[in-house]
Design an enzyme around this catalytic site. Structure first.
Site, PDB file in Angstrom:
ATOM      1  N   PRO A   2       0.827  -1.221   0.000  1.00 53.92           N
ATOM      2  CA  PRO A   2       0.000   0.000   0.000  1.00 53.92           C
ATOM      3  C   PRO A   2       0.853   1.260   0.000  1.00 53.92           C
ATOM      4  O   PRO A   2       1.782   1.398   0.795  1.00 53.92           O
ATOM      5  CB  PRO A   2      -0.805  -0.125   1.298  1.00 53.92           C
ATOM      6  N   GLU A   3       0.549   2.161  -0.932  1.00 54.39           N
ATOM      7  CA  GLU A   3       1.212   3.455  -0.999  1.00 54.39           C
ATOM      8  C   GLU A   3       0.159   4.533  -0.761  1.00 54.39           C
ATOM      9  O   GLU A   3      -0.982   4.235  -0.411  1.00 54.39           O
ATOM     10  CB  GLU A   3       1.915   3.617  -2.344  1.00 54.39           C
ATOM     11  N   LYS A  59       1.738   7.306   4.353  1.00 56.04           N
ATOM     12  CA  LYS A  59       1.156   5.970   4.391  1.00 56.04           C
ATOM     13  C   LYS A  59       0.446   5.666   5.716  1.00 56.04           C
ATOM     14  O   LYS A  59       0.033   4.534   5.960  1.00 56.04           O
ATOM     15  CB  LYS A  59       2.245   4.920   4.145  1.00 56.04           C
ATOM     16  N   ARG A 152      19.733  16.837  -1.233  1.00 57.66           N
ATOM     17  CA  ARG A 152      20.015  15.409  -1.090  1.00 57.66           C
ATOM     18  C   ARG A 152      20.928  14.929  -2.201  1.00 57.66           C
ATOM     19  O   ARG A 152      20.672  15.167  -3.375  1.00 57.66           O
ATOM     20  CB  ARG A 152      18.703  14.614  -1.128  1.00 57.66           C
ATOM     21  N   ARG A 250      14.794  -2.865  -3.772  1.00 59.95           N
ATOM     22  CA  ARG A 250      13.550  -2.987  -4.511  1.00 59.95           C
ATOM     23  C   ARG A 250      13.793  -2.989  -6.009  1.00 59.95           C
ATOM     24  O   ARG A 250      14.719  -2.355  -6.495  1.00 59.95           O
ATOM     25  CB  ARG A 250      12.590  -1.827  -4.156  1.00 59.95           C
TER      26      ARG A 250
END
Length: 263
Positions: A2-3, A59, A152, A250
């Site tokens: 679930p996102e 989430k 970042r 992932r």
């Protein structure tokens, strides 16, 4: 997994099924999904209260009870929130059942039990549970988005899926957004130009709006997601074979033609 769009769908389930209704019974069938609260305390804290307007941050789903505590739900990889009736037979992975007035029942269903339920007694406790999260990906404005990306040095996909940077984006959404924005996931976030950051933000907003309307990351033929699991996946835009790699553990999918290595 679930996102953000899935959890927004669960928020709507909670809203339509239980908002304004009295919590008559809390049935904990598996205390393994409870964090920092016992089954007995959860029942005592919630029974007799009403669910009010639910919220979502990334989430996380926040099930408020007015002046009472907030039930906080995280769905891990396999969690769901479903609405049924008390007379319906419980399924094997129904972990906690909330029977509410009007002959309805909310069910927290989760096969793998990687996350679960927390109980926050007040707003300060809610804030403590969410303190490590960045701004919600649906709510962040362009200025803040540009600021967090430019600071970042990690790969742009890794930055997008870092919940401390942006809350709500997962593996499928990040790949989909980057494909729509024609940006390769392996480029460094800090190397994006101003125009690329703005393009990425625009496509993040568009992709999220479409996915939220669908209640999931839809597997459309015109989207990367509709082809990423094919035996020989091809890009729905140019027809080139898609590339696969592992990033932060992932599977990452992109099109080498539409997402050139220009960073």
């Amino acid at each position: 997994m679930p996102e953000l769009p899935d959890v927004e769908g669960f928020r709507r389930v909670l809203q339509s099924c239980a908002k304004g209704r009295v919590i008559q019974r809390v049935d904990v069938r598996d205390a393994g999904v409870l964090h920092g609260v016992s089954a007995r305390r959860l029942r005592h804290a919630l029974e007799g209260r009403r669910f009010t307007e639910p919220e979502r941050h990334g989430k996380w789903l926040l099930a408020h009870t007015g002046e009472g505590p907030t039930l906080m739900l995280h769905f891990g990889m396999t969690g769901q929130l479903v609405c049924g009736r008390p007379a319906d037979a419980a399924e094997a992975h129904d972990r906690v059942l909330f029977t509410v007035s009007g002959d309805r029942q909310l069910r927290y269903r989760d096969q793998r039990k990687l996350q679960g339920l927390w109980l926050a007694d007040d707003d300060c406790a809610v804030a403590r549970l969410l303190v490590r999260l960045g701004p919600d990906a649906m709510a962040v404005d362009l200025k803040e988005f540009e600021a967090v990306l430019s600071s970042r040095r990690g790969r742009v996909k890794t930055v997008l899926t870092d919940q401390s940077v942006l809350a709500g984006l997962g593996n499928l959404l990040a790949d989909e957004i980057l494909w729509h924005a024609r940006l390769r996931p392996t480029g460094r976030a800090s190397d994006l130009t101003g125009a690329e950051r703005r393009r990425l933000y625009t496509h993040m907003r568009r992709t999220l709006r479409s996915a939220v309307a669908a209640g999931c990351v839809p597997r459309r033929d015109s989207w990367l997601t509709g082809h990423r699991d094919d035996l020989f996946p091809t890009c729905p835009r140019c027809g080139d074979l898609l590339c696969r790699s592992r990033m932060a553990g992932r599977t990452t999918v992109w099109c080498p033609q539409c997402q050139p290595d220009g960073l």
